[in-house]
Write an enzyme that holds these catalytic residues in place. Structure first.
Site, short mmCIF file in Angstrom:
data_model
loop_
_atom_site.label_atom_id
_atom_site.label_comp_id
_atom_site.label_asym_id
_atom_site.label_seq_id
_atom_site.Cartn_x
_atom_site.Cartn_y
_atom_site.Cartn_z
N HIS A 194 5.42 128.39 15.39
CA HIS A 194 5.50 128.14 16.84
C HIS A 194 4.58 129.12 17.55
CE1 HIS A 194 7.21 127.57 20.86
NE2 HIS A 194 7.68 126.44 20.39
N ASP A 233 11.67 121.03 15.87
CA ASP A 233 11.44 119.75 15.17
C ASP A 233 11.99 119.75 13.76
OD1 ASP A 233 8.60 119.99 17.02
OD2 ASP A 233 9.87 118.23 17.15
C1 SDX Z 1 6.79 121.97 19.54
O1 SDX Z 1 4.93 125.16 22.75
C2 SDX Z 1 6.12 124.70 22.69
O2 SDX Z 1 7.04 125.23 23.29
C3 SDX Z 1 6.29 123.47 21.82
C4 SDX Z 1 7.73 123.01 21.61
C5 SDX Z 1 8.36 122.52 22.92
O3 SDX Z 1 9.60 122.51 23.02
O4 SDX Z 1 7.57 122.02 23.78
O5 SDX Z 1 8.51 124.05 21.08
C6 SDX Z 1 7.74 121.82 20.65
O6 SDX Z 1 5.68 121.56 19.67
C7 SDX Z 1 7.22 122.70 18.30
C8 SDX Z 1 6.05 122.87 17.28
C9 SDX Z 1 5.92 121.58 16.52
N1 SDX Z 1 4.70 121.62 15.63
C10 SDX Z 1 4.86 121.81 14.30
O7 SDX Z 1 5.91 122.03 13.75
C11 SDX Z 1 3.56 121.70 13.52
C12 SDX Z 1 3.48 122.83 12.48
N2 SDX Z 1 3.28 124.08 13.18
C13 SDX Z 1 1.97 124.54 13.40
O8 SDX Z 1 0.91 123.70 13.28
C14 SDX Z 1 1.83 125.73 14.35
O9 SDX Z 1 2.84 126.60 14.04
C15 SDX Z 1 1.83 125.42 15.82
C16 SDX Z 1 0.79 124.42 16.19
C17 SDX Z 1 3.16 124.92 16.25
C18 SDX Z 1 1.53 126.75 16.55
O10 SDX Z 1 0.26 127.05 16.23
P1 SDX Z 1 -0.50 128.41 16.63
O11 SDX Z 1 0.29 129.27 17.53
O12 SDX Z 1 -1.85 128.00 17.08
O13 SDX Z 1 -0.50 129.17 15.25
P2 SDX Z 1 -1.56 128.97 14.11
O14 SDX Z 1 -1.74 127.51 13.80
O15 SDX Z 1 -2.76 129.77 14.47
O16 SDX Z 1 -0.80 129.62 12.88
C19 SDX Z 1 -0.54 131.04 12.92
C20 SDX Z 1 -0.30 131.39 11.47
C21 SDX Z 1 -1.39 130.87 10.56
O17 SDX Z 1 -1.47 131.79 9.48
P3 SDX Z 1 -2.91 132.50 9.26
O18 SDX Z 1 -3.90 131.36 9.08
O19 SDX Z 1 -3.16 133.31 10.53
O20 SDX Z 1 -2.68 133.33 8.03
O21 SDX Z 1 0.91 130.75 11.02
C22 SDX Z 1 0.60 129.88 9.93
C23 SDX Z 1 -0.89 129.57 10.04
O22 SDX Z 1 -1.42 129.26 8.78
N3 SDX Z 1 1.38 128.68 10.11
C24 SDX Z 1 2.00 128.03 9.13
C25 SDX Z 1 2.64 126.94 9.76
N4 SDX Z 1 2.37 126.96 11.07
C26 SDX Z 1 1.58 128.03 11.28
N5 SDX Z 1 2.08 128.27 7.80
C27 SDX Z 1 2.84 127.41 7.08
N6 SDX Z 1 3.47 126.32 7.59
C28 SDX Z 1 3.39 126.05 8.92
N7 SDX Z 1 4.00 124.98 9.43
#
Ligand code: SDX
EC number: 2.3.3.16
Length: 382
Positions: A264, A319
């Protein structure tokens, strides 16, 4: 002009708001000062929308008036139903059908409702959109089943009525209460991508239908609202795999797969909404198929305890458990994100209303990194 570019506006403050606050380190969420736990346990979705839009929890008279104003708007125009039928026949994605329905609502407003959108008009139209989304969505699903839509049930609240309009059966108290809680949990969440999209549109003084249509569009992406459907698809994959669910997770992790429902932008710990939905999923599992809950907790246990993702600030978000809850409520999986929108319309309208109180067009800048002083060459010489 400040020169520190923030990709994705990460951590950038762009407004003040009284609607909700997220503590990403403590895993806390409040709506106008009430914890999400208290509201999920003690309020209805209609009470929470009233709280978000009007700033206080309604007393009985206020709630009765608000609920009546919403319920009398539940019908959707026959043209909207006909469009839902065409889109169902065309096998359109439900979020696209929902986006179409919302943009059509404005075309069938009462004659006297077309004056410029002052606060009262926006509130009235916000109630109209909130009331009509469940009816349009349920109709789309009925058409996909080759069935006729079911008229709204006059005695049921928004959550129970949606489940009723999907099947024609009144939901059990447990199902109705669980779904109402899920709508409360998804109602608002600060300036997430879809809410900010609605605010940008509202900041141009466009109408609330346009702002909500934009919110629906933004929410449909898999990085945002679309993750709940992806989580259920992972659970199906596990269920159909020869591997047992624990081996499946280990293999997925070795392949570097990013598990939806984890991670998140704001929470560095488990999303408080996921904790409540986990409890509901476990309760439903006790009276139904418990494998979906088991698969979900196995993934969480493996990723958080064995892979140490929580140390990296990556934990289950809202989610992660909503998928197994909705599945056990018998809701089709591609309706999960539309349901998210059905709830979040409360936050979208609330933030547009609040921002427009002291409106300022939202218009950021980009640092230009393209070429300069290009010499123009006419087409015939290129
Ligand atoms: C919602 O913003 C909100 O409030 C949203 C929400 C709401 O109520 O409106 O809460 C609803 O959208 C929840 C999120 C739903 N999306 C997912 O579950 C998709 C999977 N999650 C990710 O793609 C990611 O965590 C995001 C998009 C949600 C957040 O992305 P960021 O802040 O841009 O973080 P990032 O993608 O840069 O990741 C940061 C680190 C990375 O590691 P490094 O590359 O820096 O080593 O966290 C890792 C990522 O690889 N990471 C994960 C991961 N999500 C992020 N690693 C493993 N599994 C995952 N799912």
């Amino acid at each position: 002009m400040a020169d520190d570019l923030k990709k994705g506006l990460e951590g950038v403050l762009v407004a003040e708001s009284e609607l909700s606050s997220i503590d990403g380190d403590e895993g806390r969420l409040i709506y106008r000062g009430y914890t999400i736990e208290e509201l999920a346990r003690g309020a209805s979705y209609e009470e929470v929308v009233y709280l978000l839009w009007h700033g206080h929890l309604p007393d009985e008279a206020e709630l009765a008036e608000f609920t009546e104003a919403i319920n009398e708007e539940r019908e959707v125009h026959e043209d909207v139903l006909a469009t839902m039928e065409r889109l169902a026949e065309a096998d359109e994605r439900p979020m696209a059908a929902l986006r179409t329905a919302v943009s059509m609502f404005s075309a069938y407003e009462p004659e006297d409702d077309v004056e410029p959108d002052d606060l009262e008009a926006t509130l009235r139209k916000g109630r109209r959109i909130t009331a009509k989304i469940p009816t349009a969505l349920a109709a789309f699903e009925r058409y996909r089943l080759g069935e006729d839509p079911i008229d709204p049930h006059p005695d049921l609240g928004l959550a129970a009525n949606f489940l009723y309009m999907l099947t024609g059966e009144e939901p059990s108290d447990v199902h109705a209460e669980t779904f109402d809680q899920a709508l409360i949990l998804h109602a608002d969440h600060g300036l997430n991508a879809s809410t900010f999209t609605s605010m940008v549109i509202g900041s141009t003084m466009a109408d609330i239908y346009s702002a909500v249509t934009g919110g629906v569009a933004a929410l449909s992406g898999p990085l945002h609202g679309g993750a709940n459907q992806d989580v259920m698809e992972v659970l199906f994959e596990i269920d159909e795999s020869e591997l047992d669910h624990r081996e499946w997770v280990e293999q997925a992790n070795e392949e570097g797969r990013r598990i939806p429902g984890f991670g998140h932008r704001v929470y560095n710990v488990k999303d408080p909404r996921a904790k409540i939905l986990q409890e509901r999923s476990e309760e439903l599992a006790e009276n139904g198929e418990d494998k979906w809950y088991d698969y979900t907790t196995t993934i969480e246990q493996f990723l958080t305890e064995e892979q140490g993702l929580v140390e990296k600030g990556i934990a289950p978000n809202v989610d992660f458990y909503s998928g197994s809850v909705y599945y056990q409520l018998g809701i089709p999986i591609d309706m999960y994100t539309p349901i998210f929108a059905m709830s979040r319309v409360g936050g979208w309208v609330g933030h547009v209303l609040e921002y427009q109180e002291e409106n300022r067009l939202i218009r950021p800048r980009a640092r230009y990194t393209g070429p300069t002083d290009q010499e123009f060459v006419p087409l015939e010489e290129r």
